[in-house]
Design a protein around this motif. Structure first.
Motif, PDB file in Angstrom:
ATOM      1  N   LEU A  27       0.475  -4.483  -1.276  1.00  0.00           N
ATOM      2  CA  LEU A  27       1.069  -4.904  -2.537  1.00  0.00           C
ATOM      3  C   LEU A  27       0.193  -5.963  -3.178  1.00  0.00           C
ATOM      4  O   LEU A  27      -0.077  -7.004  -2.589  1.00  0.00           O
ATOM      5  CB  LEU A  27       2.482  -5.447  -2.309  1.00  0.00           C
ATOM      6  CG  LEU A  27       3.263  -5.804  -3.574  1.00  0.00           C
ATOM      7  CD1 LEU A  27       3.586  -4.549  -4.381  1.00  0.00           C
ATOM      8  CD2 LEU A  27       4.549  -6.550  -3.218  1.00  0.00           C
ATOM      9  N   ALA A  28      -0.242  -5.726  -4.416  1.00  0.00           N
ATOM     10  CA  ALA A  28      -1.101  -6.655  -5.141  1.00  0.00           C
ATOM     11  C   ALA A  28      -0.345  -7.263  -6.314  1.00  0.00           C
ATOM     12  O   ALA A  28       0.248  -6.535  -7.118  1.00  0.00           O
ATOM     13  CB  ALA A  28      -2.358  -5.942  -5.652  1.00  0.00           C
ATOM     14  N   ASN A  29      -0.350  -8.599  -6.394  1.00  0.00           N
ATOM     15  CA  ASN A  29       0.267  -9.309  -7.528  1.00  0.00           C
ATOM     16  C   ASN A  29       1.727  -8.940  -7.751  1.00  0.00           C
ATOM     17  O   ASN A  29       2.229  -9.023  -8.879  1.00  0.00           O
ATOM     18  CB  ASN A  29      -0.523  -9.064  -8.815  1.00  0.00           C
ATOM     19  CG  ASN A  29      -1.762  -9.927  -8.880  1.00  0.00           C
ATOM     20  OD1 ASN A  29      -1.940 -10.850  -8.098  1.00  0.00           O
ATOM     21  ND2 ASN A  29      -2.637  -9.610  -9.810  1.00  0.00           N
ATOM     22  N   ASP A  30       2.392  -8.511  -6.685  1.00  0.00           N
ATOM     23  CA  ASP A  30       3.813  -8.142  -6.745  1.00  0.00           C
ATOM     24  C   ASP A  30       4.097  -6.964  -7.673  1.00  0.00           C
ATOM     25  O   ASP A  30       5.260  -6.656  -7.953  1.00  0.00           O
ATOM     26  CB  ASP A  30       4.677  -9.334  -7.189  1.00  0.00           C
ATOM     27  CG  ASP A  30       4.856 -10.374  -6.091  1.00  0.00           C
ATOM     28  OD1 ASP A  30       4.418 -10.111  -4.958  1.00  0.00           O
ATOM     29  OD2 ASP A  30       5.432 -11.431  -6.372  1.00  0.00           O
ATOM     30  N   THR A  31       3.072  -6.290  -8.159  1.00  0.00           N
ATOM     31  CA  THR A  31       3.291  -5.229  -9.142  1.00  0.00           C
ATOM     32  C   THR A  31       2.680  -3.890  -8.757  1.00  0.00           C
ATOM     33  O   THR A  31       3.230  -2.839  -9.106  1.00  0.00           O
ATOM     34  CB  THR A  31       2.713  -5.618 -10.512  1.00  0.00           C
ATOM     35  OG1 THR A  31       1.315  -5.927 -10.367  1.00  0.00           O
ATOM     36  CG2 THR A  31       3.434  -6.841 -11.071  1.00  0.00           C
ATOM     37  N   ALA A  32       1.562  -3.879  -8.062  1.00  0.00           N
ATOM     38  CA  ALA A  32       0.857  -2.636  -7.749  1.00  0.00           C
ATOM     39  C   ALA A  32       0.914  -2.375  -6.256  1.00  0.00           C
ATOM     40  O   ALA A  32       0.448  -3.190  -5.460  1.00  0.00           O
ATOM     41  CB  ALA A  32      -0.590  -2.699  -8.220  1.00  0.00           C
ATOM     42  N   LEU A  33       1.490  -1.245  -5.875  1.00  0.00           N
ATOM     43  CA  LEU A  33       1.581  -0.869  -4.470  1.00  0.00           C
ATOM     44  C   LEU A  33       0.544   0.210  -4.188  1.00  0.00           C
ATOM     45  O   LEU A  33       0.672   1.345  -4.635  1.00  0.00           O
ATOM     46  CB  LEU A  33       2.978  -0.353  -4.135  1.00  0.00           C
ATOM     47  CG  LEU A  33       3.203   0.043  -2.674  1.00  0.00           C
ATOM     48  CD1 LEU A  33       3.181  -1.190  -1.772  1.00  0.00           C
ATOM     49  CD2 LEU A  33       4.520   0.798  -2.508  1.00  0.00           C
ATOM     50  N   TYR A  34      -0.504  -0.167  -3.473  1.00  0.00           N
ATOM     51  CA  TYR A  34      -1.537   0.772  -3.041  1.00  0.00           C
ATOM     52  C   TYR A  34      -1.151   1.306  -1.667  1.00  0.00           C
ATOM     53  O   TYR A  34      -0.658   0.563  -0.815  1.00  0.00           O
ATOM     54  CB  TYR A  34      -2.896   0.092  -2.967  1.00  0.00           C
ATOM     55  CG  TYR A  34      -3.380  -0.473  -4.279  1.00  0.00           C
ATOM     56  CD1 TYR A  34      -4.167   0.281  -5.142  1.00  0.00           C
ATOM     57  CD2 TYR A  34      -3.049  -1.774  -4.664  1.00  0.00           C
ATOM     58  CE1 TYR A  34      -4.605  -0.233  -6.355  1.00  0.00           C
ATOM     59  CE2 TYR A  34      -3.482  -2.302  -5.874  1.00  0.00           C
ATOM     60  CZ  TYR A  34      -4.264  -1.528  -6.709  1.00  0.00           C
ATOM     61  OH  TYR A  34      -4.684  -2.053  -7.902  1.00  0.00           O
ATOM     62  N   PHE A  35      -1.388   2.586  -1.428  1.00  0.00           N
ATOM     63  CA  PHE A  35      -1.062   3.160  -0.122  1.00  0.00           C
ATOM     64  C   PHE A  35      -1.862   4.441   0.079  1.00  0.00           C
ATOM     65  O   PHE A  35      -2.512   4.946  -0.849  1.00  0.00           O
ATOM     66  CB  PHE A  35       0.445   3.431  -0.008  1.00  0.00           C
ATOM     67  CG  PHE A  35       0.991   4.403  -1.018  1.00  0.00           C
ATOM     68  CD1 PHE A  35       1.164   5.740  -0.714  1.00  0.00           C
ATOM     69  CD2 PHE A  35       1.351   3.966  -2.295  1.00  0.00           C
ATOM     70  CE1 PHE A  35       1.677   6.637  -1.651  1.00  0.00           C
ATOM     71  CE2 PHE A  35       1.865   4.836  -3.238  1.00  0.00           C
ATOM     72  CZ  PHE A  35       2.022   6.183  -2.909  1.00  0.00           C
ATOM     73  N   ALA A  36      -1.827   4.954   1.302  1.00  0.00           N
ATOM     74  CA  ALA A  36      -2.520   6.194   1.636  1.00  0.00           C
ATOM     75  C   ALA A  36      -1.496   7.303   1.818  1.00  0.00           C
ATOM     76  O   ALA A  36      -0.405   7.079   2.348  1.00  0.00           O
ATOM     77  CB  ALA A  36      -3.342   6.021   2.908  1.00  0.00           C
TER      78      ALA A  36
END
Length: 265
Positions: A173-182
């Motif tokens: 989770l980046a900056n509480d806004t973008a959830l990166y995942f595989a």
């Protein structure tokens, strides 16, 4: 941690079987330009088992950490009803000397399915993680738990915008806004691809696949942002004469550089 690069590396001599390599956590201290720092085992007094350990996430301004390790007791794997040793999440306190203490399990760990790959909101009050818990949407899904009144709440599945009938793992989770995942679902290019969903409140947008060159027909996973959102790191798996994982740095969405070639297995 605070002034080190943290990563995972294969432990090929410690496999459950001939097809599986186990992972451990290592770090590289920051060094002056032109110097080559020595790769070292992270917190080997606490994380030196022969089973899976990692990845790790820091929160509460680096004073606390959560990490993944294989379910074990007295140094030996604990097997569930399906005959497998599953992954679990543990918490630890980190002091000013980067020493770990007060290691404790996540209260929703299980011996019968995996709970792994923690990441946190900026305030450390919400944890996102991967689990193969029953009644999920696929093989492994991404869940959320909130820290309230001194305890973590029952995990909540993020739903079909994030999770698919396949596997989702390695959230960041980046900056509480973008959830990166595989994921190897959501129209994957092949194997695991890196995707992003954008958060609004407790809801997430449909996932965006970054495409090439970040993703390939092989496994691409474990994406993190670093240094003021300028650099991005991810792992990539290629199949050749020898199979191996690499860590890449991705600069300004333009160029991929291999920064570390990990041990082949």
């Amino acid at each position: 941690s605070r002034d080190q690069e943290l990563f995972l590396k294969n432990k090929p001599s410690d496999a459950f079987n001939e097809e599986e390599s186990l992972l451990n956590m290592y770090y590289v201290p920051h060094a002056k330009e032109g110097q080559t720092p020595e790769v070292q085992v992270l917190h080997k007094n606490h994380l030196g088992s022969s089973l899976h350990e990692g990845p790790m996430a820091f929160y509460d301004q680096g004073k606390k950490a959560a990490f993944t390790r294989t379910n074990l007791s007295r140094g030996r794997a604990v097997y569930g009803e399906n005959g497998k040793a599953h992954l679990q999440i543990y918490f630890a306190d980190i002091d000013k000397l980067n020493t770990m203490s007060n290691i404790r399990p996540f209260e929703f760990n299980s011996s019968n399915y995996s709970v792994a790959h923690p990441t946190f909101t900026n305030d450390g009050k919400t944890m996102y993680f991967t689990s193969t818990a029953p009644k999920g949407l696929g093989g492994s899904d991404i869940y959320r738990s909130e820290f309230k009144n001194g305890a973590w709440t029952s995990p909540e599945n993020l739903g079909s915008n994030v999770n698919s009938e396949a596997d989702e793992s390695f959230p960041f989770l980046a900056n509480d806004t973008a959830l990166y995942f595989a994921s190897n679902g959501h129209g994957s290019m092949g194997g695991l691809d890196i995707l992003v969903c954008y958060r609004s409140g407790n809801q997430f947008s449909k996932p965006l696949n970054f495409g090439s060159p970040l993703n390939s027909r092989f496994d691409d996973f474990s994406f993190v942002l670093y240094t003021g959102l300028t650099n991005r790191y991810n792992s990539n798996y290629y199949l050749s004469l020898h199979s191996y994982y690499c860590i890449y740095i991705y600069l300004n969405y333009l160029t991929l550089y291999s920064i570390l070639n990990l041990i082949s297995y």
